[in-house]
Design a protein around this motif. Structure first.
Motif, short mmCIF file in Angstrom:
data_model
loop_
_atom_site.label_atom_id
_atom_site.label_comp_id
_atom_site.label_asym_id
_atom_site.label_seq_id
_atom_site.Cartn_x
_atom_site.Cartn_y
_atom_site.Cartn_z
N ASP A 186 33.98 37.27 42.31
CA ASP A 186 32.85 37.19 41.39
C ASP A 186 33.11 36.19 40.26
N SER A 187 32.05 35.49 39.85
CA SER A 187 32.21 34.43 38.84
C SER A 187 31.68 34.81 37.46
N GLN A 188 31.24 36.06 37.30
CA GLN A 188 30.72 36.46 36.00
C GLN A 188 31.84 36.51 34.95
N LYS A 189 31.44 36.46 33.70
CA LYS A 189 32.42 36.40 32.62
C LYS A 189 33.33 37.62 32.59
N GLN A 236 36.77 44.09 43.44
CA GLN A 236 36.95 43.26 44.63
C GLN A 236 38.41 43.06 44.99
N ILE A 237 39.26 42.86 43.99
CA ILE A 237 40.69 42.68 44.31
C ILE A 237 41.29 43.99 44.79
N GLU A 238 40.84 45.12 44.25
CA GLU A 238 41.32 46.42 44.73
C GLU A 238 40.92 46.64 46.18
N GLU A 239 39.69 46.29 46.54
CA GLU A 239 39.24 46.43 47.93
C GLU A 239 40.01 45.48 48.84
N LEU A 240 40.24 44.28 48.38
CA LEU A 240 41.01 43.30 49.15
C LEU A 240 42.42 43.81 49.44
N SER A 297 45.71 38.02 33.95
CA SER A 297 44.48 38.82 33.84
C SER A 297 44.65 40.08 34.69
N PRO A 298 43.84 41.11 34.47
CA PRO A 298 43.96 42.32 35.30
C PRO A 298 43.82 42.03 36.80
N VAL A 299 42.99 41.05 37.16
CA VAL A 299 42.76 40.73 38.56
C VAL A 299 44.02 40.14 39.20
N ILE A 300 44.59 39.15 38.57
CA ILE A 300 45.77 38.49 39.14
C ILE A 300 47.01 39.36 39.01
N THR A 301 47.05 40.20 37.99
CA THR A 301 48.15 41.15 37.87
C THR A 301 48.13 42.12 39.05
N SER A 302 46.93 42.57 39.46
CA SER A 302 46.82 43.42 40.64
C SER A 302 47.24 42.68 41.90
#
Length: 279
Positions: free
Chosen positions: A175-178, A186-190, A213-218
């Motif tokens: 997702d590209s939203q701020k 999405q990263i959790e599902e991935l 960021s939380p996403v890349i840390t996951s």
């Protein structure tokens, strides 16, 4: 004592001894077999991740230049390519699937994963491979309805490498939203999708998130990225942050040789990311 029984007993003991001896050496043999591939210079794997911006050069707002994208990929000499922002039979890009056109020009196998219906056609991500694609899947990634996030997917192909080893290669565009809200889902599902696979996994794409960021840390909790202090990938002019990554698991299978961002400023609004491995 019966001579036959005596001989039979000795033969049985001999067979048991040989089996025990083989089993005692088997872990060593297995270890040698798994680590020896790193020393084989022929087991090279070159990977590219590229958000191609539907082949629209940012300096030319309404134009499509697929030949420029093809040239970038050709010059990289990549074996596996993860593409994002691919048009298929859309009004803005014309007839045909862009990934298929690129693959045909380069002699590569192609798998397209549709994210959305768009302009009487489709839009999504894709995979290109110099090696046989055995199977492919598209997984829808979640988002919260109230955010009105654009639907996103994970495209995965099972690739057969030259030594008959198989790996999963995946392309995604988060997702590209701020806010991170949808990207975190999405990263959790991935990570759930790739958790129980029996083969090694290479994952590449536009994560729309920066390191720490939380996403890349996951992502980093499960996968190993090919860079730690990653060179920036956007904007294409005077790039200032890295959001395009290549990652892999397990560490025991892939040996990273190098990571670099390709200095190409015309074809897309993202810089392509390249990594090479031994296996």
């Amino acid at each position: 004592m019966n001579p036959y029984n005596t001989m039979h007993t000795k033969m049985t003991k001999g067979i048991i001894f040989k089996i025990i001896l083989f089993l005692s050496f088997y872990p060593m043999l297995s270890q040698e077999r798994s680590t020896a591939t790193f020393g084989n210079s022929s087991n090279q794997l070159k990977v590219l991740s590229y958000n191609i911006h539907h082949a629209n050069p940012p300096m030319h707002k309404d134009s499509i230049d697929l030949s420029a994208i093809i040239q970038v990929i050709k010059d990289s000499d990549a074996d596996l390519v993860a593409l994002q922002e691919i048009d298929s039979d859309t009004e803005r890009s014309g007839s045909g699937n862009q990934a298929q056109k690129i693959g045909d020009a380069l002699g590569m196998q192609v798998f397209f994963g549709k994210s959305i219906d768009f302009q009487n056609g489709a839009y999504g991500v894709a995979i290109l491979s110099r090696f046989p694609i055995i199977a492919s899947k598209v997984y829808k990634l979640p988002s919260k309805p109230k955010t009105h996030g654009e639907p996103r997917v994970l495209a995965m192909s099972l690739i057969q490498l030259p030594d008959a080893q198989t790996i999963w290669f995946a392309s995604t565009h988060l997702d590209s939203q701020k806010e991170d809200t949808n990207r975190i889902l999405q990263i959790e599902e991935l990570l759930n999708i790739t958790a129980n696979l029996n083969q090694p996994v290479l994952l590449a794409g536009d994560f729309n998130a920066v390191a720490n960021s939380p996403v890349i840390t996951s992502l980093d909790s499960v996968f190993t990225r090919t860079c730690s202090s990653c060179p920036p990938t956007i904007p294409v002019e005077n790039p200032s942050k890295a959001i395009d990554f290549i990652a892999f698991k397990p560490k025991s299978f892939f040996k990273l040789n190098n990571h670099r961002v390709i200095d190409e400023h015309y074809a897309s609004d993202h810089l392509p990311v390249f990594a090479s491995f031994q296996w």
